[in-house]
Every structure is written in C-alpha cells, then in structure tokens.
Write a protein that holds these residues in place. Structure first.
Motif, PDB file in Angstrom:
ATOM      1  N   THR A 118       0.844  -1.205   0.000  1.00  0.00           N
ATOM      2  CA  THR A 118       0.000   0.000   0.000  1.00  0.00           C
ATOM      3  C   THR A 118       0.876   1.251   0.000  1.00  0.00           C
ATOM      4  OG1 THR A 118      -1.820  -1.105   1.148  1.00  0.00           O
ATOM      5  CG2 THR A 118      -1.739   1.302   1.302  1.00  0.00           C
ATOM      6  N   VAL A 119       1.865   1.263   0.883  1.00  0.00           N
ATOM      7  CA  VAL A 119       2.773   2.414   0.972  1.00  0.00           C
ATOM      8  C   VAL A 119       3.605   2.537  -0.300  1.00  0.00           C
ATOM      9  CG1 VAL A 119       4.738   3.396   2.226  1.00  0.00           C
ATOM     10  CG2 VAL A 119       2.839   2.364   3.493  1.00  0.00           C
ATOM     11  N   ILE A 120       4.099   1.421  -0.805  1.00  0.00           N
ATOM     12  CA  ILE A 120       4.973   1.461  -1.986  1.00  0.00           C
ATOM     13  C   ILE A 120       4.208   1.918  -3.225  1.00  0.00           C
ATOM     14  CG2 ILE A 120       6.455   0.074  -3.500  1.00  0.00           C
ATOM     15  CD1 ILE A 120       7.531   0.791  -0.585  1.00  0.00           C
ATOM     16  N   VAL A 121       3.011   1.436  -3.418  1.00  0.00           N
ATOM     17  CA  VAL A 121       2.220   1.870  -4.581  1.00  0.00           C
ATOM     18  C   VAL A 121       1.984   3.379  -4.513  1.00  0.00           C
ATOM     19  CG1 VAL A 121      -0.076   1.734  -5.675  1.00  0.00           C
ATOM     20  CG2 VAL A 121       1.160  -0.371  -5.077  1.00  0.00           C
ATOM     21  N   ASP A 122       1.603   3.883  -3.354  1.00  0.00           N
ATOM     22  CA  ASP A 122       1.414   5.332  -3.203  1.00  0.00           C
ATOM     23  C   ASP A 122       2.716   6.079  -3.472  1.00  0.00           C
ATOM     24  OD1 ASP A 122      -1.242   4.924  -2.543  1.00  0.00           O
ATOM     25  OD2 ASP A 122      -0.949   5.221  -0.375  1.00  0.00           O
ATOM     26  N   HIS A 123       3.805   5.548  -2.956  1.00  0.00           N
ATOM     27  CA  HIS A 123       5.123   6.162  -3.130  1.00  0.00           C
ATOM     28  C   HIS A 123       5.509   6.202  -4.614  1.00  0.00           C
ATOM     29  CE1 HIS A 123       9.314   7.093  -2.363  1.00  0.00           C
ATOM     30  NE2 HIS A 123       9.660   6.006  -3.030  1.00  0.00           N
ATOM     31  N   TYR A 124       5.339   5.079  -5.305  1.00  0.00           N
ATOM     32  CA  TYR A 124       5.645   5.042  -6.740  1.00  0.00           C
ATOM     33  C   TYR A 124       4.751   6.012  -7.518  1.00  0.00           C
ATOM     34  CZ  TYR A 124       8.969   1.087  -6.885  1.00  0.00           C
ATOM     35  OH  TYR A 124      10.063   0.282  -6.773  1.00  0.00           O
ATOM     36  N   ASN A 125       3.482   6.105  -7.155  1.00  0.00           N
ATOM     37  CA  ASN A 125       2.589   7.054  -7.838  1.00  0.00           C
ATOM     38  C   ASN A 125       3.073   8.494  -7.657  1.00  0.00           C
ATOM     39  OD1 ASN A 125       0.785   5.273  -9.053  1.00  0.00           O
ATOM     40  ND2 ASN A 125      -0.514   5.165  -7.247  1.00  0.00           N
ATOM     41  N   ASP A 126       3.510   8.838  -6.450  1.00  0.00           N
ATOM     42  CA  ASP A 126       4.061  10.181  -6.211  1.00  0.00           C
ATOM     43  C   ASP A 126       5.294  10.415  -7.078  1.00  0.00           C
ATOM     44  OD1 ASP A 126       2.092  10.692  -4.322  1.00  0.00           O
ATOM     45  OD2 ASP A 126       3.398  10.274  -2.595  1.00  0.00           O
ATOM     46  N   GLN A 127       6.160   9.413  -7.162  1.00  0.00           N
ATOM     47  CA  GLN A 127       7.366   9.543  -7.983  1.00  0.00           C
ATOM     48  C   GLN A 127       7.015   9.720  -9.457  1.00  0.00           C
ATOM     49  OE1 GLN A 127       9.776   6.115  -7.109  1.00  0.00           O
ATOM     50  NE2 GLN A 127      10.845   7.191  -5.472  1.00  0.00           N
ATOM     51  N   LEU A 128       6.048   8.960  -9.927  1.00  0.00           N
ATOM     52  CA  LEU A 128       5.656   9.078 -11.335  1.00  0.00           C
ATOM     53  C   LEU A 128       5.151  10.481 -11.639  1.00  0.00           C
ATOM     54  CD1 LEU A 128       3.982   5.593 -11.845  1.00  0.00           C
ATOM     55  CD2 LEU A 128       6.092   6.412 -12.940  1.00  0.00           C
ATOM     56  N   ARG A 129       4.376  11.052 -10.732  1.00  0.00           N
ATOM     57  CA  ARG A 129       3.902  12.433 -10.936  1.00  0.00           C
ATOM     58  C   ARG A 129       5.085  13.400 -11.011  1.00  0.00           C
ATOM     59  NH1 ARG A 129      -0.526  10.402  -8.116  1.00  0.00           N
ATOM     60  NH2 ARG A 129       0.348  10.694  -6.053  1.00  0.00           N
ATOM     61  N   THR A 130       6.048  13.230 -10.125  1.00  0.00           N
ATOM     62  CA  THR A 130       7.239  14.092 -10.119  1.00  0.00           C
ATOM     63  C   THR A 130       8.037  13.932 -11.407  1.00  0.00           C
ATOM     64  OG1 THR A 130       7.405  14.019  -7.707  1.00  0.00           O
ATOM     65  CG2 THR A 130       9.419  14.561  -8.916  1.00  0.00           C
ATOM     66  N   LEU A 131       8.249  12.706 -11.814  1.00  0.00           N
ATOM     67  CA  LEU A 131       9.052  12.447 -13.014  1.00  0.00           C
ATOM     68  C   LEU A 131       8.372  12.956 -14.284  1.00  0.00           C
ATOM     69  CD1 LEU A 131      10.354   8.870 -12.183  1.00  0.00           C
ATOM     70  CD2 LEU A 131      11.704  10.983 -12.281  1.00  0.00           C
ATOM     71  N   MET A 132       7.063  12.887 -14.337  1.00  0.00           N
ATOM     72  CA  MET A 132       6.353  13.325 -15.547  1.00  0.00           C
ATOM     73  C   MET A 132       6.404  14.837 -15.729  1.00  0.00           C
ATOM     74  SD  MET A 132       3.216  10.737 -16.173  1.00  0.00           S
ATOM     75  CE  MET A 132       2.852   9.944 -14.625  1.00  0.00           C
ATOM     76  N   GLU A 133       6.794  15.556 -14.685  1.00  0.00           N
ATOM     77  CA  GLU A 133       6.957  17.011 -14.806  1.00  0.00           C
ATOM     78  C   GLU A 133       8.232  17.371 -15.564  1.00  0.00           C
ATOM     79  OE1 GLU A 133       6.841  18.437 -10.798  1.00  0.00           O
ATOM     80  OE2 GLU A 133       4.714  17.964 -10.549  1.00  0.00           O
ATOM     81  N   ASP A 134       9.140  16.420 -15.718  1.00  0.00           N
ATOM     82  CA  ASP A 134      10.417  16.664 -16.388  1.00  0.00           C
ATOM     83  C   ASP A 134      10.326  16.179 -17.837  1.00  0.00           C
ATOM     84  OD1 ASP A 134      13.010  16.832 -17.311  1.00  0.00           O
ATOM     85  OD2 ASP A 134      13.875  15.577 -15.742  1.00  0.00           O
ATOM     86  N   PRO A 135      10.330  17.101 -18.806  1.00  0.00           N
ATOM     87  CA  PRO A 135      10.206  16.687 -20.206  1.00  0.00           C
ATOM     88  C   PRO A 135      11.410  15.889 -20.706  1.00  0.00           C
ATOM     89  CG  PRO A 135      10.636  19.042 -20.063  1.00  0.00           C
ATOM     90  CD  PRO A 135      10.456  18.544 -18.660  1.00  0.00           C
ATOM     91  N   GLN A 136      12.511  15.915 -19.965  1.00  0.00           N
ATOM     92  CA  GLN A 136      13.726  15.224 -20.394  1.00  0.00           C
ATOM     93  C   GLN A 136      13.949  13.900 -19.648  1.00  0.00           C
ATOM     94  OE1 GLN A 136      16.888  17.257 -21.673  1.00  0.00           O
ATOM     95  NE2 GLN A 136      15.653  18.944 -22.373  1.00  0.00           N
ATOM     96  N   ILE A 137      12.945  13.441 -18.912  1.00  0.00           N
ATOM     97  CA  ILE A 137      13.137  12.261 -18.091  1.00  0.00           C
ATOM     98  C   ILE A 137      13.443  11.034 -18.957  1.00  0.00           C
ATOM     99  CG2 ILE A 137      10.694  11.595 -17.970  1.00  0.00           C
ATOM    100  CD1 ILE A 137      13.377  11.237 -15.239  1.00  0.00           C
ATOM    101  N   ASP A 138      14.296  10.216 -18.435  1.00  0.00           N
ATOM    102  CA  ASP A 138      14.660   8.961 -19.086  1.00  0.00           C
ATOM    103  C   ASP A 138      13.426   8.061 -19.118  1.00  0.00           C
ATOM    104  OD1 ASP A 138      15.580   6.342 -19.587  1.00  0.00           O
ATOM    105  OD2 ASP A 138      17.523   6.765 -18.684  1.00  0.00           O
TER     106      ASP A 138
END
Length: 191
Positions: A118-138
């Motif tokens: 439960t914690v990890i899925v929420d954590h990964y979702n937060d990371q995905l939101r952060t990463l999608m803000e970067d147009p140059q993300i790998d």
C-alpha cells in the motif's frame, strides 16, 4: 591542462550528468532501499512459510522483488547514485519483519504484504507524478517505475485475496507496518 574548448567538449559529452533531474538521485536511492527491504521481507517469509502451501505464492512475489532490486542496482551504477547508508539495517529489519509476521501465521504475512505494498504503490505514484513534470526524463526509468508499481499493486491484491484481513489485529498490524515503511522511506531519501 584542459583548455576551455576541450572542457566544453567534455561537458557536452556528459550532458546527461549535468542536466539530471534533481529528484533522480533521491528516487533511485530510496527505490533501491525499498526493493532491498521487500526482497528481505519475502526472504523472511520464505524462511518460515516456504514449505507451506503459501510457499509458491510467496516465492513468486519474491522473484519479482529480486528483479526490482537488480534493476535499481543497475540504475544506481548507471546514474552514479550513492545508496542509502541504512542498507545494513534495512537488510536485517526487512528479514525480521518478514519472518516475524510469518511466525504469526500466513494471514499476518499477507497483512504485512498488504501494508508494505500500500505504501509502496502510493510512493511510486508520487514519484511518477514528479518524473512526468520533467520533459527530459529517461523513459526507461518512467517505464521501470510504472511496471514495478503495477507489480506491487498485484502483490497487494494477492495479499488481500489470501486472507490478509483475517490476521489477528489486522488494522493495528498494518498501521504499524505502514508507519515503519514511511519512516524508512523518509530516512532513505536523505541518508
């Protein structure tokens, strides 16, 4: 002695290192630590329940966690990220959590899985939101975290389907484990 044009050439050759997402080190460090912890949790569960009828199920989830850990070890090397200094502690704590909950029964082991995932899925979702803000993300990192998030959700659902909610003191047990996971994440981001 490097001349300015040579220095500029060297910097251009290593542009990815100079334009790296400022959150990337923290993301890779904490995800590596988390996947190490998950690996050790399932190792602890297998030590207790490996020969039970739940053994193959736990083994399947453990194999996925091992692949997750291997991928983040690869990313730590590729992006030259310092792993958390807490690795030895997370290694021991993860095994103890897995074995300890398994000793309480298969339902408690599944409750542990549900709480952690439960914690990890929420954590990964937060990371995905952060990463999608970067147009140059790998794209590889984005795809990796998306895939792992989906597999962690599968582990969560498996835990529910295999009696997690029938564990003694389910609510209290899962809340304690969730809090521990959140603390471990916060510490691993920085230390």
């Amino acid at each position: 002695m490097l001349r300015p044009p040579l220095l500029r050439h060297a910097r251009r050759a290593h542009t990815s290192a100079f334009k790296k997402n400022p959150h990337l080190d923290e993301i890779i460090r904490v995800d590596h630590a988390g996947e190490l912890g998950a690996d050790r949790i399932y190792a602890g569960q297998m030590a207790v329940l490996g020969k039970s009828k739940e053994g193959p199920l736990i083994q399947h989830m453990w194999e996925q966690e091992k692949k997750h850990r291997e991928k983040f070890e690869e990313l730590i090397s590729k992006y030259r990220v310092r792993p958390t200094a807490m690795t030895p502690l997370w290694n021991i704590a993860g095994f103890a959590l897995g074995a300890g909950t398994a000793l309480l029964g298969k339902e408690a082991a599944m409750a542990c899985t549900v709480a952690v995932e439960t914690v990890i899925v929420d954590h990964y979702n937060d990371q995905l939101r952060t990463l999608m803000e970067d147009p140059q993300i790998d794209k590889d990192i984005l795809d990796t975290i998306t895939q792992f998030r989906n597999e962690e959700q599968e582990h969560h659902d498996t835990g529910i389907d295999h009696g997690a909610e029938q564990a003694p003191f389910y609510q209290a047990l899962t809340e304690v484990i969730k809090t521990g996971c959140k603390v471990a994440i916060a510490i691993s981001k920085k230390i």
